[in-house]
Design an enzyme around this catalytic site. Structure first.
Site, short mmCIF file in Angstrom:
data_model
loop_
_atom_site.label_atom_id
_atom_site.label_comp_id
_atom_site.label_asym_id
_atom_site.label_seq_id
_atom_site.Cartn_x
_atom_site.Cartn_y
_atom_site.Cartn_z
N GLY A 88 0.86 -1.17 0.00
CA GLY A 88 0.00 0.00 0.00
C GLY A 88 0.89 1.22 0.00
O GLY A 88 2.11 1.12 0.15
N GLU A 89 0.27 2.35 -0.16
CA GLU A 89 1.04 3.58 -0.19
C GLU A 89 1.68 3.87 1.17
O GLU A 89 2.74 4.46 1.27
CB GLU A 89 0.09 4.72 -0.58
CG GLU A 89 0.81 5.92 -1.08
CD GLU A 89 -0.17 7.01 -1.47
OE1 GLU A 89 -1.29 6.68 -1.88
OE2 GLU A 89 0.22 8.18 -1.35
N PHE A 90 1.01 3.43 2.25
CA PHE A 90 1.48 3.77 3.59
C PHE A 90 2.01 2.58 4.36
O PHE A 90 2.18 2.65 5.56
CB PHE A 90 0.35 4.43 4.38
CG PHE A 90 -0.17 5.64 3.69
CD1 PHE A 90 0.59 6.78 3.65
CD2 PHE A 90 -1.40 5.61 3.07
CE1 PHE A 90 0.12 7.91 3.00
CE2 PHE A 90 -1.87 6.73 2.41
CZ PHE A 90 -1.12 7.88 2.38
N ARG A 111 -7.21 -1.65 -9.74
CA ARG A 111 -6.23 -2.02 -8.71
C ARG A 111 -6.84 -1.99 -7.31
O ARG A 111 -6.31 -2.59 -6.39
CB ARG A 111 -5.01 -1.08 -8.77
CG ARG A 111 -5.34 0.34 -8.46
CD ARG A 111 -4.17 1.30 -8.48
NE ARG A 111 -4.71 2.65 -8.36
CZ ARG A 111 -5.19 3.38 -9.36
NH1 ARG A 111 -5.10 2.92 -10.59
NH2 ARG A 111 -5.73 4.56 -9.15
N ASN A 112 -7.96 -1.28 -7.16
CA ASN A 112 -8.62 -1.22 -5.86
C ASN A 112 -9.85 -2.12 -5.76
O ASN A 112 -10.68 -1.97 -4.87
CB ASN A 112 -8.99 0.21 -5.51
CG ASN A 112 -7.75 1.00 -5.12
OD1 ASN A 112 -6.82 0.44 -4.54
ND2 ASN A 112 -7.73 2.28 -5.44
P1 ADP Z 1 -3.44 1.53 -0.65
O1 ADP Z 1 -4.54 2.09 0.21
O2 ADP Z 1 -2.12 2.02 -0.21
O3 ADP Z 1 -3.69 1.69 -2.12
P2 ADP Z 1 -4.54 -1.09 -0.82
O4 ADP Z 1 -5.60 -1.23 0.21
O5 ADP Z 1 -5.02 -0.78 -2.20
O6 ADP Z 1 -3.46 -0.05 -0.38
O7 ADP Z 1 -3.71 -2.44 -0.82
C1 ADP Z 1 -2.60 -2.66 -1.67
C2 ADP Z 1 -2.60 -4.08 -2.23
O8 ADP Z 1 -2.61 -5.05 -1.17
C3 ADP Z 1 -3.85 -4.41 -3.05
O9 ADP Z 1 -3.71 -4.04 -4.40
C4 ADP Z 1 -3.97 -5.92 -2.90
O10 ADP Z 1 -3.13 -6.59 -3.82
C5 ADP Z 1 -3.46 -6.16 -1.48
N1 ADP Z 1 -4.59 -6.19 -0.53
C6 ADP Z 1 -5.11 -5.14 0.16
N2 ADP Z 1 -6.15 -5.51 0.93
C7 ADP Z 1 -6.32 -6.83 0.74
C8 ADP Z 1 -7.27 -7.82 1.24
N3 ADP Z 1 -8.24 -7.48 2.11
N4 ADP Z 1 -7.14 -9.10 0.80
C9 ADP Z 1 -6.18 -9.42 -0.09
N5 ADP Z 1 -5.28 -8.56 -0.60
C10 ADP Z 1 -5.33 -7.28 -0.20
MG MG Z 2 -4.90 0.90 -3.49
#
Ligand code: ADP
Ligand code: MG
Length: 444
Positions: free
Chosen positions: A202-204, A313-314
């Protein structure tokens, strides 16, 4: 609670039950309880009692759902932080000065430094917290990377201070996140959390796979205290939302910053899925992904919540290929606006990009781009165009071409989502109905 409870669900006990029959759980009103499985005896469940760690049976009627977290009053991970107030003002705040009562303020004389004010023997003692090379300390020997860690340490260990930090003086109008989350049943404990391998970035901070009380979960850890503070808003939003096409939050852990504990979506994000499976994905599947996302978005639209970062991606996929929307990091009530520097430009509607006009209809524009991603198997939008060029072209009326082999009705829906005037775009409710119809017709 009359409706069926599902494994992994978090509930709160409605009353005390201190004289259990054999195999029954003992619990008190307000205790957090996780459903493990349904018993054969209808309305009874095998469940995990958080505080004791016991597993036993409990009647569904003893449980209620957790209330959502309200956005107001503002929650803080640092309720004892009062900002830039003067020494005398701090002393005022700390009346009467009971031993161990404390607050932290910003130093007015030494900008960048903080002051820890602690009561002892009827007096208030002011300790300068020096900020040097990215660390904080009161005595140079014991260093901390943030205020939360420092306060946590001196709450259990007196060290050089006149007293342990026993009792935080909350800033007016600010509530302790720990207290509010715990009372509403959203605070999980670090001991029950097992961290596994990294599954995303993730970004953070990294996203990890893990277990909470034996249930598979995804965990996002935000270490920096200021960012963790911002994420509390995301958390409050997530506690309000429940829909089969939105990633559910199981709860949060306050330790080393903030851990968001979410349901685990085993197949990861939609872009990677589209890219790796490519043309082996059949058209009904593409349609189902699109409909899932539209259903989740129609729910957000109804709740008057704007996502602002809708993109493949989200979107995350479950074991059964259900698509769920994640990443409410940027979502805000339709009435609020703030920092625009981190926008995903190629997904953002022109009026949002240029005039900060975010709405469910600007999310519809992003949904059009997401459809394009689905039907082009995860290609990046505006291929071979720089961000700047894409923005210019859009201003001239350019729109992306149809992906190869994309059904014309689907491309026509994309174009409707990309109407210049937001009012001319379909709502998610309309889009959902349209996709449902397409799915029904494709099944004949
Ligand atoms: P950010 O808020 O920084 O964009 P994300 O929530 O999009 O972070 O998460 C980054 C990556 O982590 C996602 O693209 C996915 O591949 C993985 N990921 C995040 N949440 C989950 C989850 N609940 N189950 C499986 N993979 C996850
Ligand atoms: Mg994301």
């Amino acid at each position: 609670m009359s409706k069926n409870l599902l494994p992994g669900m978090q509930c709160i006990a409605r009353f005390d039950h201190t004289k259990p029959k054999p195999q029954e759980l003992t619990f008190r009103k307000g205790d957090l309880i996780t459903i493990v499985s349904a018993c054969e005896n209808k309305g009874w469940y095998q469940a995990h009692h958080h505080a004791s760690g016991d597993v036993g049976i409990i009647s569904g009627s003893a449980l209620r759902e957790r209330p959502p977290i309200k956005a107001k009053p503002q929650l803080s991970l640092m309720p004892w932080f009062h900002g830039a107030i003067t020494g005398p003002q701090a002393v005022q705040e700390l009346q009467p000065p009971k031993d161990g009562l404390f607050l932290v303020r910003e130093s007015i004389r030494y900008p960048g430094d903080y002051v820890l004010c602690v009561c002892y023997g009827g007096e208030v003692i002011h300790y300068r917290i020096e900020y040097q090379d990215g660390t904080l300390s009161v005595d140079c020997s014991k260093k901390f990377s943030n205020l939360i860690d420092m306060i946590e340490y001196y709450s259990t260990c007196q060290g050089v201070l006149c007293s342990k930090l026993l009792n935080p003086k909350h800033k007016q109008g600010i509530k302790s996140a720990e207290e509010v989350l715990s009372k509403a049943g959203w605070l999980l404990s670090f001991q029950h959390l097992t961290l596994g391998k990294k599954i995303g970035e993730g970004e953070f901070g990294d996203v990890m796979q893990g277990e909470y009380l034996g249930c598979p979960v995804a965990i996002k850890n935000i270490k920096c205290d200021a960012t963790a503070q911002n994420f509390l808003a995301e958390t409050a939003t997530m506690t309000k939302l429940q829909h089969k096409n939105l990633v559910t939050l199981k709860g949060v852990v306050l330790h080393n910053g903030l851990y968001l504990v979410m349901e685990l979506l085993a197949k990861g994000n939609l872009v990677n899925y589209l890219r790796s499976r490519g043309r082996s994905i059949v058209p009904p599947q593409q349609l189902r992904f699109s409909l899932d996302v539209a259903e989740g978005m129609a729910y957000l639209e109804e709740k008057r919540l704007v996502h602002r970062d809708l993109a493949a991606r989200n979107i995350l996929l479950s074991e059964n290929d259900d698509a769920k929307i994640s990443d409410f990091g940027l979502s805000k009530s339709q009435l609020q606006l703030e920092d625009l520097s981190r926008l995903p430009i190629k997904w953002t509607a022109p009026e949002a990009l240029h005039d900060k006009k975010f709405s469910s209809l600007s999310d519809v524009w992003s949904f059009g781009v997401l459809l394009w991603e689905v039907y082009s198997y995860g290609r990046s939008p505006y291929p071979k165009m720089s961000i700047k060029k894409a923005v210019e072209a859009l201003k001239q009326g350019y729109r992306m071409e149809s992906p190869e082999n994309c059904p014309p009705v689907m491309y026509s829906l994309m174009r409707d989502c990309w109407m210049e005037e937001p009012e001319k775009r379909p709502t998610f409710k309309k889009i959902k109905e349209k996709l449902e119809k397409m799915l029904r017709e494709s099944e004949f």
